[in-house]
Enzyme design. Structure first.
Site, mmCIF file in Angstrom:
data_model
loop_
_atom_site.group_PDB
_atom_site.id
_atom_site.type_symbol
_atom_site.label_atom_id
_atom_site.label_comp_id
_atom_site.label_asym_id
_atom_site.label_seq_id
_atom_site.Cartn_x
_atom_site.Cartn_y
_atom_site.Cartn_z
ATOM 1 C CB SER A 143 -0.874 -0.145 1.440
ATOM 2 O OG SER A 143 -1.257 1.152 1.723
ATOM 3 C CE1 TYR A 156 -4.594 -1.798 4.627
ATOM 4 C CE2 TYR A 156 -3.448 0.149 4.371
ATOM 5 C CZ TYR A 156 -4.168 -0.739 3.804
ATOM 6 O OH TYR A 156 -4.018 -1.005 2.179
HETATM 7 P P1 NAP Z 1 -11.761 -5.489 -1.174
HETATM 8 O O1 NAP Z 1 -12.213 -5.199 -2.586
HETATM 9 O O2 NAP Z 1 -12.383 -5.575 -0.054
HETATM 10 O O3 NAP Z 1 -10.949 -6.945 -1.470
HETATM 11 C C1 NAP Z 1 -10.313 -7.816 -0.401
HETATM 12 C C2 NAP Z 1 -10.256 -9.078 -0.684
HETATM 13 O O4 NAP Z 1 -9.377 -9.846 0.523
HETATM 14 C C3 NAP Z 1 -11.261 -9.891 -0.900
HETATM 15 O O5 NAP Z 1 -11.139 -10.918 -1.893
HETATM 16 C C4 NAP Z 1 -11.596 -10.505 0.558
HETATM 17 O O6 NAP Z 1 -12.098 -11.790 0.216
HETATM 18 C C5 NAP Z 1 -10.364 -11.101 0.790
HETATM 19 N N1 NAP Z 1 -9.971 -11.007 2.292
HETATM 20 C C6 NAP Z 1 -10.223 -10.237 3.035
HETATM 21 N N2 NAP Z 1 -10.230 -10.867 4.456
HETATM 22 C C7 NAP Z 1 -9.628 -12.191 4.199
HETATM 23 C C8 NAP Z 1 -9.357 -13.369 4.902
HETATM 24 N N3 NAP Z 1 -9.594 -13.323 6.421
HETATM 25 N N4 NAP Z 1 -9.147 -14.476 4.220
HETATM 26 C C9 NAP Z 1 -8.939 -14.380 2.922
HETATM 27 N N5 NAP Z 1 -9.330 -13.640 2.271
HETATM 28 C C10 NAP Z 1 -9.690 -12.336 2.565
HETATM 29 O O7 NAP Z 1 -10.104 -4.826 -1.190
HETATM 30 P P2 NAP Z 1 -9.232 -4.265 -2.303
HETATM 31 O O8 NAP Z 1 -9.311 -2.634 -2.223
HETATM 32 O O9 NAP Z 1 -9.222 -4.927 -3.559
HETATM 33 O O10 NAP Z 1 -7.802 -4.606 -1.533
HETATM 34 C C11 NAP Z 1 -6.919 -5.579 -1.741
HETATM 35 C C12 NAP Z 1 -5.571 -5.467 -1.279
HETATM 36 O O11 NAP Z 1 -5.105 -4.297 -1.606
HETATM 37 C C13 NAP Z 1 -5.690 -5.370 0.364
HETATM 38 O O12 NAP Z 1 -4.504 -5.982 0.829
HETATM 39 C C14 NAP Z 1 -5.492 -3.741 0.331
HETATM 40 O O13 NAP Z 1 -4.900 -3.332 1.619
HETATM 41 C C15 NAP Z 1 -4.624 -3.612 -0.909
HETATM 42 N N6 NAP Z 1 -4.708 -2.144 -1.142
HETATM 43 C C16 NAP Z 1 -5.988 -1.436 -1.461
HETATM 44 C C17 NAP Z 1 -6.113 -0.127 -2.031
HETATM 45 C C18 NAP Z 1 -7.145 0.373 -2.688
HETATM 46 O O14 NAP Z 1 -7.145 1.645 -2.682
HETATM 47 N N7 NAP Z 1 -8.321 -0.149 -2.623
HETATM 48 C C19 NAP Z 1 -4.737 0.565 -1.715
HETATM 49 C C20 NAP Z 1 -3.823 0.107 -1.557
HETATM 50 C C21 NAP Z 1 -3.584 -1.096 -0.881
HETATM 51 P P3 NAP Z 1 -13.294 -12.496 1.565
HETATM 52 O O15 NAP Z 1 -13.963 -11.433 2.073
HETATM 53 O O16 NAP Z 1 -14.227 -13.280 0.240
HETATM 54 O O17 NAP Z 1 -12.627 -13.325 2.279
#
Ligand code: NAP
Length: 259
Positions: A143, A156
């Site tokens: 991130s 985080y």
């Molecule tokens: P999201 O749409 O909320 O998706 C999160 C994913 O993680 C889902 O597939 C969820 O699947 C899975 N997950 C959550 N808890 C889990 C668990 N205990 N076991 C297995 N899988 C789990 O979030 P996103 O924005 O795509 O983010 C994905 C990654 O990118 C994260 O690590 C986040 O920190 C990082 N990130 C995102 C952004 C942003 O702006 N969106 C920026 C920087 C970094 P289930 O709920 O089905 O388990």
């Protein structure tokens, strides 16, 4: 003949956190690049529907239940999966609070999901890569918090900055096994995780004022780099933290115009 740099033909990719958002976009592109793709997360029905759709399109995909916050679930998932050549760890959660307001339970859930689980998964899958001796690729999703600070996200930030340390140190340790370890640092990407933040008009105004790209990114804009890092074109790239952030971490914009 050497495979094209972008081809994942003959490789098996496990994407942890593939049920939506960035992970789903990455899993789809891995499958399209020719990898046998395993979509893992807790929402098994959603994963099965996605995998079925990819198979209908002629790609190889399967669903796998994984709760990354649970050590037993990690071991069960790794035991059930075929040998993995490419591991992408995307699963993550966030909870925005003042530092003093986090309960111990909230802190532990965040750290288990965003750091300890990813570490355990990398160990379990990496052990198999080393035993098979065919090398491998590990891609962690960090991130901006891996390299910068923003308020109200201390647990985080602790977890995501530690993934940066894991990337550097493990890349050094596993180079001898031909395993490359890199991290992608997404900037501000519109997903379920961030939708509530970007629904706020003051956040949209801030973004337009500060970000060179002037807009949010999409999950589909993160996926191509993951595919590249998973493929033979990235054999000499390891230990890197690569931002996909519309310029946020390295440039700024201001209203000054040339005279
Ligand atoms: P999201 O749409 O909320 O998706 C999160 C994913 O993680 C889902 O597939 C969820 O699947 C899975 N997950 C959550 N808890 C889990 C668990 N205990 N076991 C297995 N899988 C789990 O979030 P996103 O924005 O795509 O983010 C994905 C990654 O990118 C994260 O690590 C986040 O920190 C990082 N990130 C995102 C952004 C942003 O702006 N969106 C920026 C920087 C970094 P289930 O709920 O089905 O388990």
């Amino acid at each position: 003949m050497k495979p094209a740099w972008h081809s994942l033909e003959g490789r098996t990719a496990l994407v942890a956190g593939a049920s939506r958002g960035i992970g789903l976009a990455i899993a789809r592109e891995m499958a399209r690049a020719g990898a046998r793709t395993i979509l893992a997360a807790r929402s098994l029905e959603k994963l099965e529907a996605e995998a079925a759709q990819l198979r209908q399109q002629g790609f190889e995909a399967q669903a796998l239940r994984l709760d990354i916050s649970d050590a037993a679930s990690i071991q069960a998932a790794v035991n059930a999966a075929p040998p993995v050549d490419v591991l992408v760890v995307v699963a993550g959660i966030n909870l925005r609070k003042r530092f003093l307001d986090y309960t111990r339970e909230e802190y532990e859930t965040l750290m288990r999901t965003n750091l300890h689980g990813p570490v355990e998964l990398v160990r379990a899958v990496g052990r198999g890569m080393i035993e098979r001796g065919r090398g491998g690729k590990i891609i962690l999703i960090g991130s901006m918090m891996t390299i910068l600070g923003l308020p109200y996200m201390v647990p985080y930030a602790l977890a995501k900055s530690a993934l940066g340390g894991l990337t550097h140190a493990l890349a050094a340790e596993w180079a001898q096994h031909n395993i490359q370890v890199n991290a992608i640092l997404p900037g501000f990407i519109l997903t379920d995780l961030t939708q509530p933040v970007w629904a706020r008009p003051e956040m949209q105004a801030w973004l337009r004022g500060i970000l060179p790209a002037g807009r949010l990114g999409t999950p589909e804009e993160i996926a191509p780099l993951a595919v590249f890092l998973a493929g033979p074109g990235a054999d000499y790239i390891t230990g890197q933290l690569i931002a996909v952030d519309g310029g946020y971490s390295t440039c700024a914009v201001w209203p000054l115009q040339p005279a």
